[in-house]
Write a protein that holds these residues in place. Structure first.
Motif, PDB file in Angstrom:
ATOM      1  N   LEU A 111     -10.935 -11.867  34.605  1.00 16.73           N
ATOM      2  CA  LEU A 111     -10.515 -13.114  34.720  1.00 16.73           C
ATOM      3  C   LEU A 111      -9.374 -12.982  33.358  1.00 16.73           C
ATOM      4  O   LEU A 111      -9.922 -13.437  32.238  1.00 16.73           O
ATOM      5  CB  LEU A 111     -11.174 -14.267  34.685  1.00 16.73           C
ATOM      6  N   SER A 114      -7.579 -16.215  30.742  1.00 19.13           N
ATOM      7  CA  SER A 114      -8.313 -17.640  31.121  1.00 19.13           C
ATOM      8  C   SER A 114      -8.971 -18.061  29.880  1.00 19.13           C
ATOM      9  O   SER A 114      -9.208 -17.379  28.732  1.00 19.13           O
ATOM     10  CB  SER A 114      -9.599 -17.139  32.097  1.00 19.13           C
ATOM     11  N   PHE A 116     -11.376 -20.327  30.269  1.00 18.74           N
ATOM     12  CA  PHE A 116     -12.402 -21.304  31.030  1.00 18.74           C
ATOM     13  C   PHE A 116     -13.717 -21.514  30.015  1.00 18.74           C
ATOM     14  O   PHE A 116     -14.096 -20.774  29.355  1.00 18.74           O
ATOM     15  CB  PHE A 116     -12.943 -20.648  32.268  1.00 18.74           C
ATOM     16  N   SER A 171     -11.945 -25.645  33.181  1.00 21.85           N
ATOM     17  CA  SER A 171     -11.456 -25.472  31.799  1.00 21.85           C
ATOM     18  C   SER A 171     -10.990 -26.787  31.247  1.00 21.85           C
ATOM     19  O   SER A 171     -10.603 -27.609  31.954  1.00 21.85           O
ATOM     20  CB  SER A 171     -10.035 -24.453  31.866  1.00 21.85           C
ATOM     21  N   ILE A 177      -4.383 -18.108  34.810  1.00 19.02           N
ATOM     22  CA  ILE A 177      -5.432 -16.837  35.067  1.00 19.02           C
ATOM     23  C   ILE A 177      -4.647 -15.667  35.872  1.00 19.02           C
ATOM     24  O   ILE A 177      -3.665 -15.932  36.708  1.00 19.02           O
ATOM     25  CB  ILE A 177      -6.543 -17.492  36.063  1.00 19.02           C
TER      26      ILE A 177
END
Length: 201
Positions: A111, A114, A116, A171, A177
């Motif tokens: 990913l 990202s 996150f 997130s 992403i």
């Protein structure tokens, strides 16, 4: 057997199968997805355009809701390799399918970009059950499933099989992403290039 008997038998079998296998992937909406076809173990597969996504602003949707197809018509198809979903909603679901054309079984989902806080990856099996993998920023780097700069989940994709996945991502900052898939060897090469690029050697 006359026409009416055949019709009755067909209807009976259809209902019986739906009761015994209520969430079978044979009728699952995931079948409409354009599968990522793995054909070269050295290739990096950018799969953003094969992904569909669903906003979950109240963080109320569960994997069982998705398996039961409650939100199938709410998913939106991505048309970009990189999904930029902004900061308005903090929770999203993604789904995709992967088809292995006989090129090894060990693959990795990265990913990229990202921010996150956590992710949950669900491999949906043919009978509607699933295997769950979890990532959280609080997990020490040394204890993560894959030690990488980016969030990376290991995938076991059987040869000549099609497999289906859901990913839940949270997130608190910004939802951007890119989905990349690497073979085991491809990930090693990628990590070596990252070491050189960021001056870790």
């Amino acid at each position: 057997m006359n026409h009416y008997s055949c019709t009755f038998l067909y209807a009976f079998l259809t209902i019986a199968i739906s009761i015994i296998f209520p969430y079978s992937l044979h009728s699952h909406e995931l079948h409409r997805l354009t599968s990522v076809k793995l054909e070269n173990f050295l290739k990096v597969y950018s799969i953003g355009k094969q992904v569909e996504y669903l906003s979950d602003p109240k963080n109320s949707i569960t994997i069982n809701d998705l398996i039961k197809k409650k939100y199938d018509n709410k998913f939106i198809k991505s048309h970009s390799d990189e999904l930029d979903l902004g900061s308005k909603n903090k929770n999203y679901w993604f789904r995709f399918s992967i088809e292995n054309h006989n090129v090894g079984t060990n693959w990795y989902l990265e990913l990229r970009y990202s921010l996150f806080n956590k992710t949950e990856l669900y491999h949906i099996k043919q009978d509607g059950t699933y295997i769950k993998k979890r990532f959280d920023v609080t997990i020490p780097f040394s204890q993560r499933e894959v030690q990488s700069r980016d969030i990376t989940h290991q995938l076991t994709i059987l040869k000549k099989k099609k497999q289906y996945y859901y990913l839940k991502a949270t997130s608190h900052l910004y939802m951007k992403i890119a989905f990349n898939i690497y073979s085991e060897k491809g990930l090693i090469i990628k990590k070596q290039n990252d070491y050189i690029r960021f001056g870790i050697y």
